[in-house]
Enzyme design. Structure first.
Site, PDB file in Angstrom:
ATOM      1  N   GLU A 106      12.388   2.273   7.746  1.00  0.00           N
ATOM      2  CA  GLU A 106      12.916   2.826   6.489  1.00  0.00           C
ATOM      3  C   GLU A 106      13.915   3.918   6.834  1.00  0.00           C
ATOM      4  OE1 GLU A 106      10.015   4.570   3.804  1.00  0.00           O
ATOM      5  OE2 GLU A 106      11.528   4.715   2.226  1.00  0.00           O
ATOM      6  N   ASN A 166       7.495  -2.591  -3.085  1.00  0.00           N
ATOM      7  CA  ASN A 166       6.934  -1.834  -1.964  1.00  0.00           C
ATOM      8  C   ASN A 166       5.552  -1.341  -2.338  1.00  0.00           C
ATOM      9  OD1 ASN A 166       6.691  -0.237   0.421  1.00  0.00           O
ATOM     10  ND2 ASN A 166       7.282   1.542  -0.784  1.00  0.00           N
ATOM     11  N   GLU A 167       5.465  -0.093  -2.806  1.00  0.00           N
ATOM     12  CA  GLU A 167       4.144   0.411  -3.220  1.00  0.00           C
ATOM     13  C   GLU A 167       4.100   0.403  -4.736  1.00  0.00           C
ATOM     14  OE1 GLU A 167       3.503   4.226  -1.409  1.00  0.00           O
ATOM     15  OE2 GLU A 167       2.524   3.342   0.332  1.00  0.00           O
TER      16      GLU A 167
HETATM   17  O1  AHR Z   1       6.292   5.744   5.217  1.00  0.00           O
HETATM   18  C1  AHR Z   1       6.647   6.707   4.293  1.00  0.00           C
HETATM   19  C2  AHR Z   1       6.361   6.290   2.865  1.00  0.00           C
HETATM   20  O2  AHR Z   1       4.998   6.120   2.675  1.00  0.00           O
HETATM   21  C3  AHR Z   1       6.932   4.964   2.459  1.00  0.00           C
HETATM   22  O3  AHR Z   1       8.244   5.074   2.048  1.00  0.00           O
HETATM   23  C4  AHR Z   1       6.069   4.561   1.313  1.00  0.00           C
HETATM   24  O4  AHR Z   1       5.979   3.181   1.166  1.00  0.00           O
HETATM   25  C5  AHR Z   1       4.760   5.233   1.603  1.00  0.00           C
HETATM   26  O5  AHR Z   1       4.289   5.943   0.527  1.00  0.00           O
END
Ligand code: AHR
Length: 662
Positions: free
Chosen positions: A55, A380-381
């Site tokens: 990321e 993602n989350e």
């Molecule tokens: O890894 C850091 C962050 O942690 C990521 O962006 C997210 O998916 C998670 O909350």
């Protein structure tokens, strides 16, 4: 007197040590017996079992992996002159103006007009926390420039090192009143970790400039617009099974407008529209006002990186939802069409023939062959019913057109709790392909949850441990350290992932990179500054597992039970069919040196020698650092195998991997 006391203390310490070690011998327990059943294959290990999560956080891409040295090369940051300063020789005079083309070029609206009315006048760029420049290395400067009528101007380009010394220079004389790219190669005469770049009009004149760029020549595979080779090498050395990109929360963005849109990250770099990085403002205690995404490292480059390091590509796309920790905006279901189309087009971009609309774009960028993408993540989350509603529409469309494409589904932010239970249950009822679970927990949790998957449904969706890292203090606390306790706890947990490789198909530590002066989140797998990079203890654990993957899981038992915490031991074993080796991983998480007897069952004779690689430290707080990058590093030796048995004395707090030819 003092000397005498010191001597006495030394004698006391030495005899105490002897007493304790003698004492240890007296109470030493019989070695624990472990039985490895080589002919009872329990599962196949997926080739993409151990991979990477990437990321653009902590200056992971811009200012990190993406080798561009100029910050704000096209003046598109919120504050157009961020990263730039006016620079002129003594008694020189001039002025600059930022111009905005408006809607005529949405991707790159601004450029700068420089005018010298006397002498050398221009700009200076500070880079991302300075520019790391090496002696005798070459640097490619490039710029889009346009001359003004009647004012033929020349540019002087200078690399400036310590105390203002010029450590490299070149000149450019643009020859057109139309926008055109010009380049010059500079050679550096010094190594400097915080150099700067000056771009000056040589004398009186006017010129328009845009996309002012500087790249080291030694990018990975010497590619233009390339990546920092030391950082890619650390990844390649891990032999990762997959690369998940581009995140992480930046997939979602703080708002939907700021979400990651892959289509805007391909094609000529000057046409890739910058977006504020979500981590710019996320943590009040770690603000990073100059953190934007240039997308110079875009989706084409991500796929290329996967190919270079032999990792299966796993892109994660926005599910029509902005980050639920931030604005939590969602797209109305009836307007989700373009988001879904982005996913379909991405599959065509990666895999379609060069004659297809999106396959052609890939071919035009230099890769007519497909990238062989087999998985795609949607969201993602993300969590809640909103996610499920959107995911269902994506899934239907993707499966209709690409029935073999495997879809990674989010199970939210936590490995337990209401949100997780709701999603896990719902996703299982829809026969999801792969569920992505995240764990940012303390080391104790990792040690206590090594059996997490022992009871998972063997017929249900596969699990992707998509983001995990033991947190020494608290989730995302700026005090977290990449210490040995965390790394060892992760190793213990990973034996549980490997033992359950029939359910757990992929796993990746997160986040991957952090710049020592530009990070927002810690712990991280690899730390860099402008010139250096090192793998943490956690990196070595990941690398040890991934370079010792094996193909088939076999049981390693103690008292007929899987080894998951008894007396502080954790163990897993695989066979590597290609090399005909047994690979045994053992963690001794106790504070004692422990002796183990490993009996290899199910084979004829095994005698000879095997390779033993050990990571250990008696100091659980031990970390690697720029000064001591190998404080925790693998130590390789040989072990003897006699009559199918290995006797091993395992250091306190150690991770051992044995390879034995069967
Ligand atoms: O890894 C850091 C962050 O942690 C990521 O962006 C997210 O998916 C998670 O909350």
């Amino acid at each position: 007197m003092l000397l005498k006391m010191k001597k006495e203390i030394k004698i006391f310490a030495a005899s105490a040590l002897l007493f304790f070690s003698m004492n240890e011998k007296v109470v030493a327990q019989d070695p624990k017996v472990f039985v490895i059943k080589t002919n009872e294959v329990k599962a196949k290990v997926s080739p993409s079992m151990w991979g990477l999560f990437f990321e653009d956080i902590n200056l992971g891409a811009d200012g990190g992996l993406y080798a561009e040295l100029v910050l704000n090369r096209s003046f598109e940051l919120d504050v157009p002159m961020m990263g730039w300063k006016e620079r002129k020789d003594h008694q020189a005079e001039g002025n600059y103006l930022i111009l905005n083309r408006g809607n005529t070029n949405n991707a790159n609206r601004r450029y700068i007009k420089l005018e010298s009315t006397k002498g050398r006048y221009g700009l200076s760029n500070v880079g991302f926390r300075g520019m790391g420049i090496r002696k005798d290395m070459q640097y490619d400067f490039s710029v889009l420039a346009r001359q003004h009528q009647g004012s033929p101007a020349s540019l002087v380009i200078e690399l400036i090192g310590e105390k203002g010394a010029v450590i490299g220079s070149g000149t450019i004389t643009p020859d057109s009143q139309k926008w055109k790219k010009y380049t010059v190669r500079l050679t550096s005469s010094a190594t400097v970790d915080k150099a700067r770049l000056d771009v000056l009009l040589k004398d009186k004149g006017v010129i328009d400039l845009d996309m002012i760029s500087l790249f080291p020549q030694d990018t990975w595979k010497k590619r233009e617009n390339g990546l920092r080779s030391d950082m890619v090498k650390l990844l390649a050395d891990m032999k990762p099974g997959f690369l998940r990109f581009p995140g992480g929360c930046i997939v979602e963005g703080r708002t939907l407008d700021e979400r990651f849109q892959w289509k805007k990250t391909i094609g000529p770099v000057e046409n890739r529209q910058m977006v504020i990085n979500r981590w710019n403002t996320e943590f009040k205690h770690r603000p990073t006002p100059d953190y934007f995404q240039s997308f110079g490292l875009g989706f084409y480059e991500y796929f290329q990186l996967c190919e270079d390091i032999g990792a299966a590509p796993l892109p994660i796309l926005n599910a029509g939802m902005a980050c639920q920790f931030n604005t939590a905006e969602v797209v109305p279901l009836e307007l989700l069409g373009p988001y879904i189309q982005d996913a379909l087009d991405l599959i065509e971009f990666a895999n379609g023939p060069a004659s297809s609309e999106w396959g052609r774009k890939r071919a035009e960028m230099g890769h007519p062959e497909p990238f062989n993408m087999t998985m795609i993540g949607i969201g993602n989350e993300n969590w809640g019913i909103q996610y499920l509603e959107r995911l269902a529409l994506f899934t239907k469309a993707i499966k209709e057109k690409y029935p073999d494409m495997r879809i990674v589904n989010s199970s939210g932010t936590d490995p337990v709790g209401e949100r997780f239970d709701f999603l896990d249950k719902s996703l299982r009822s829809t026969n999801a392909d792969i569920i992505d679970e995240h764990y940012y927990r303390n080391p104790k949790w990792f040690l206590e949850n090594a059996s997490r998957y022992d009871d998972y449904d063997r017929k249900g969706p596969k699990i992707f441990a998509g983001e995990y890292a033991a947190q020494s203090v608290n989730t995302a606390s700026p005090e977290n350290k990449n210490n040995w306790l965390c790394a060892m706890a992760e190793a213990a947990f990973m034996t549980g992932l490997e033992r359950n490789a029939d359910v757990v198909e992929m796993a990746s530590y997160a986040p991957l990179f952090a710049h020592a002066e530009g990070w927002q989140w810690t712990p991280d797998l690899i730390w860099v500054d402008n010139l250096r990079s090192y793998g943490t203890a956690n990196y070595h654990v990941q690398k040890l597992f991934s370079t010792n993957r094996g193909t088939d899981v076999i049981p390693v038992l103690s008292d007929n039970k899987a080894v998951s915490g008894q007396d502080g031991y954790y163990a897993s074993a695989t066979i590597d069919r290609a090399t005909k080796e047994l690979i045994l991983k053992v963690v001794n998480s106790s504070d004692k040196k422990q002796d183990g007897t490993f009996r290899i069952d199910g084979v004829g004779k095994v005698n000879g020698k095997g390779t033993l690689t050990v990571l250990s430290s008696e100091d659980l707080d031990m970390v690697n650092s720029f000064e001591k990058p190998d404080a925790i590093a693998p130590v390789v030796s040989q072990v003897a195998i006699r009559n199918k048995t290995i006797n091993l004395s395992m250091n306190p707090y150690s991770v051992s991997v044995m390879r034995v030819r069967l």
